[in-house]
Design an enzyme around this catalytic site. Structure first.
Site, PDB file in Angstrom:
ATOM      1  N   LYS A   1      -3.443  12.022  -3.053  1.00  0.00           N
ATOM      2  CA  LYS A   1      -2.399  12.269  -2.156  1.00  0.00           C
ATOM      3  C   LYS A   1      -1.298  12.731  -2.650  1.00  0.00           C
ATOM      4  O   LYS A   1       0.021  12.845  -2.365  1.00  0.00           O
ATOM      5  CB  LYS A   1      -2.316  10.936  -1.437  1.00  0.00           C
ATOM      6  CG  LYS A   1      -3.162  10.654  -0.327  1.00  0.00           C
ATOM      7  CD  LYS A   1      -3.019   9.411   0.699  1.00  0.00           C
ATOM      8  CE  LYS A   1      -4.339   8.904   1.085  1.00  0.00           C
ATOM      9  NZ  LYS A   1      -4.664   9.544   2.421  1.00  0.00           N
TER      10      LYS A   1
ATOM     11  N   ASP B   1       0.710  -1.167  -0.233  1.00  0.00           N
ATOM     12  CA  ASP B   1       0.102   0.217  -0.055  1.00  0.00           C
ATOM     13  C   ASP B   1       0.912   1.193   0.000  1.00  0.00           C
ATOM     14  O   ASP B   1       1.553   1.648   1.043  1.00  0.00           O
ATOM     15  CB  ASP B   1      -0.851  -0.063   1.411  1.00  0.00           C
ATOM     16  CG  ASP B   1      -1.726   1.209   1.498  1.00  0.00           C
ATOM     17  OD1 ASP B   1      -1.439   2.196   0.570  1.00  0.00           O
ATOM     18  OD2 ASP B   1      -2.485   1.216   2.408  1.00  0.00           O
TER      19      ASP B   1
END
Ligand code: PMP
Length: 423
Positions: free
Chosen positions: A229, A203
């Site tokens: 992000k 991740d």
């Protein structure tokens, strides 16, 4: 001092110039939740909608060809950002969450069964826990966790012994913890897991924005991250998978775009990458993501990392000097720009609200890491997360505000909540 001209960079981000609700300069320290966008991203998306937007792949008309080409160019840019060896390995998904769910449903259902183990870190985000719990409910496999030590760290021996003990089919871990801020040795742990026979999912939601990714060097099997992000739009993320693995997996979502043929009896799936992109994909979001990656690449991932480490280290040191503040995370050398903390006797939500009054945006709560908070015995933390467009001065404003919060609540005891996050 780092190589970045932060003042100049900040001019590229319109939102960083706004005043806070309390009419102070905004100090945006909630970057681990989502980053802000430079004008180039906003304009790239706007230009597509204004000048050449159409659905992709299916139309033999000029606009559709222009959109398709832009969408596929974006895929190529992502592939090179990650150093993927083929664009077939880059699947556009709605985000990290959607990407992990795709792996869980497709690869997980195909490869895991009763008694198999999925190994995670206790610091995982819920996005890298819940899809595995759901898989466990479907197929009867088990989810195990590696804990952090008293210094909030996980050492190689802890990973090695968990791999030995559980013999997991899958080791799925965050490259960096969104709460502790810890940056983990992705390449080394991937090699250890492979040696133990496990498939590896990384991740990279908290790595992609901050470090140079190299999927060939990391050598994992799946790597996922989110567009919002990395200064890109919401609604888009990336599932990178080893081509041979993706090839052998069944499609997860069915619908238009992912098929070769459909008959009244069934269907055959399209080749990669379309096989995993059912329905109208996030076209404009992909174009925005490409602009974001171009921007980050121009700034330089190494410069970005060095700058946020500098800010993170200053924030960590300053927090540790404030009486009554406890940093929930390892020492600065193990972290990037994320610092979580609790203040004795003051609830994290009150901290956040007070800081907001000073123009400082930080997040309060469990940050989608409830198992971690439970393991370390706190119900909620405050989290300050900086990015390359933040300044040393902003860190000092933040530290002064934390110090003020502490004085304010210690003196008056006002609004002290009975269930404090004190540990
Ligand atoms: N994993 C980590 C480590 C994260 O920080 C986040 C976002 N907070 C996610 C997964 C989920 O990302 P998204 O909400 O974009 O799907």
């Amino acid at each position: 001092p780092t190589n970045l001209d932060v003042a100049k960079i900040r001019e590229d981000f319109p939102i960083l110039g706004i005043r806070s609700a309390s009419d102070r300069p905004l100090v945006y320290f909630d970057n681990a939740a989502s980053t802000q966008r430079p004008t180039s991203v906003i304009e790239a998306m706007s230009r597509c909608y204004r000048e050449y937007y159409s659905n992709v792949h299916r139309g033999i008309h000029t606009l559709s060809e222009a959109s398709t080409q832009a969408y596929e160019n974006a895929r190529a840019t992502v592939a090179s950002f990650m150093n993927a060896s083929s664009t077939n390995e880059v699947i556009f998904a709605a985000g990290t969450t959607a990407a992990i769910n795709t792996v869980s449903r497709s690869w997980g259902d195909q490869n895991l069964s009763q008694g198999d183990v999925i190994l995670l870190l206790i610091s995982e985000h819920h996005a890298n826990i819940v899809p595995w719990h759901q898989l466990a409910e479907r197929v009867g496999c088990r989810v195990e966790f590696i804990s952090v030590d008293e210094e909030f760290l996980i050492d190689d021996e802890a990973v090695a012994s968990a791999l030995r003990m559980h013999q997991p089919k899958l080791f799925a871990f965050g490259a960096a913890s969104n709460t502790l801020g810890t940056e983990y040795p992705v390449k080394r742990w991937t090699r250890m897991a492979h040696d133990a026979g496990a498939t590896v999912l990384i991740d990279a939601a908290q790595a992609a924005p901050h470090w140079k990714m190299d999927v060939q060097d990391w050598d994992a099997d799946f790597i996922v991250f989110s567009g919002h992000k990395v200064c890109g739009p919401t609604g888009i993320g990336v599932l990178w998978g080893r081509e041979s693995l993706l090839d052998s997996m069944p499609p997860f979502l069915g619908g238009g775009g992912m098929i070769q043929t459909v008959t009244t009896d069934g269907f055959t799936a399209h080749a990669l990458p379309e096989k995993f992109e059912a329905g109208t994909p996030p076209i404009v979001e992909a174009i925005g993501l490409e602009a974001a990656i171009d921007y980050l690449t121009d700034v330089g991932m190494d410069n970005i990392h060095a700058h946020e480490r500098l800010l993170g280290t200053r924030a960590d040191a300053g927090l540790r000097e404030i009486n009554g503040v406890r940093v929930i995370g390892p020492t600065a050398e193990h972290k990037g720009g994320i610092n979580s903390f609790v203040i004795d006797g003051v609830h994290a939500h009150d901290v956040s609200q007070f800081l907001d009054g000073q123009g400082v945006a930080v997040r309060a709560g469990h940050h989608c890491t409830m198992p971690l908070h439970h393991a370390i015995g706190v119900t909620a933390t405050s989290r300050a997360s900086c990015y390359f467009y933040n300044t040393v001065e902003e860190v000092d404003v933040f530290l002064q505000a934390v110090s003020d919060v502490r004085d304010r609540f210690a003196k008056t005891g006002r609004r002290r909540r009975s269930r404090s996050s004190r540990s």
